[in-house]
Design an enzyme around this catalytic site. Structure first.
Site: not given
Ligand code: HSE
Length: 310
Positions: A132, A185
């Protein structure tokens, strides 16, 4: 051609308002399907990707599912084994629903099953997280862990993958609305400030601790009071059209709490039961419908199984 192994890995909601990078839960659906089968050509290959409109690479070294499976095969000393993998994306990516994590979790599970389960499911986690990482460059398990093992998962440490399952009071349902605007992201992480004030830290740790106590004691009001993110949500809300109105409607319709799902743009709410979750979903959806923004609505209990062989 042998039929191989088919695995379903579910979508997930990461952060859960107060646990940035350290908390996540799995949904029943949507999710990805991964097929793995032996082939006569040595090495791992991705032979097919559907549902991604050509946006995901077939190159195993650049694909989250490919890297996850490769890391597992290297660990097992099986990297020369001829294996073909198919990825069937059955959920949107760039949606905040842990799409890349589901593919990585599904890939390690499928390959492990194909090899007759040399490792137990939990031991697959480090390989899925490495996969990931290809998506956003960061090493965090808040999507991968719940997608793989299911449940509401607390990650005490991403470095050591010290992960713990939290109890979820009976009846709790999640509502997720995905507005069709794409947020990567990586971009949603780049907008975040690297500093947090002491006041914010006190507020957030209080809420995180309150949420854990609320989950253990089935105290829905405490859960609701605790689902209040003072650090990440204010910075990312700007990326999501109509976020504040959607949240307000969700809370008015009876949700315990509402915030951004993972890096967004999906927005999630938790409710005491499926009926309220449905009403909350309709109220949230209406905001996007009125604004002419296409959207998808998902309502689900917390999935306690995670990735499963079909
Ligand atoms: N914790 C991560 C974020 C989740 O909020 O960037 C998304 O990959």
């Amino acid at each position: 051609m042998n039929a191989g192994i088919k695995v379903f890995a579910p979508a997930t909601v990461a952060n859960v308002a107060v646990g940035f990078d350290i908390l996540g839960f799995a949904l029943e659906k949507p999710g990805d399907e991964i097929i793995a089968r032996f082939s006569d050509t040595p090495g791992l290959k991705i032979t097919k990707i559907t549902g991604a409109e050509g946006k995901l690479p077939l190159d195993v070294h650049k694909n989250t599912a490919g890297v996850a499976a490769l890391k597992l095969l290297e660990y097992l000393g099986e990297e020369q084994r001829g294996i073909e993998m198919e990825i069937h994306k059955k959920m949107p990516f760039g949606s905040g629903l842990g799409s890349s994590a589901a593919s990585a979790a599904g890939a390690v599970m499928a390959v492990n099953e194909l090899l007759r389960r040399p490792l137990d499911k939990r031991a697959l986690l480090p390989f899925a997280v490495l996969g990931e990482q290809v998506a956003d460059g960061a090493y965090h398990a808040d999507n991968v862990a719940p997608s793989l093992i299911g449940g509401m998962i607390l990650i005490r440490s991403n470095e050591t993958l010290d992960v713990h399952r939290l109890p979820v009071p009976a009846g709790i349902h999640a509502t997720v609305v995905y507005p069709h605007v794409e947020i990567l992201t990586k971009d949603a992480r780049d907008v975040l400030s690297n500093t947090v004030s002491l006041k914010q830290c006190i507020h957030q740790t209080g809420n995180m601790a309150g949420l854990v106590v609320g989950l253990y004691q089935s105290d829905l009001e405490l859960i609701g009071r605790s689902l209040n993110d003072v650090i990440i949500e204010p910075q990312r809300a700007l990326l999501i059209p109509h976020f504040h109105e959607v949240k307000e409607r969700a809370l008015k319709a009876g949700a315990l709490g509402c915030s951004i799902s993972g890096a967004g743009p999906s927005i999630f709410a938790l409710s005491a039961n499926s009926r309220v979750a449905e009403e909350v979903g309709q109220a949230m959806k209406r905001v996007f419908d009125r604004a002419g923004i296409r959207n998808d609505l998902f309502i689900s209990p917390i999935n306690q199984e995670g990735a499963v062989k079909l």
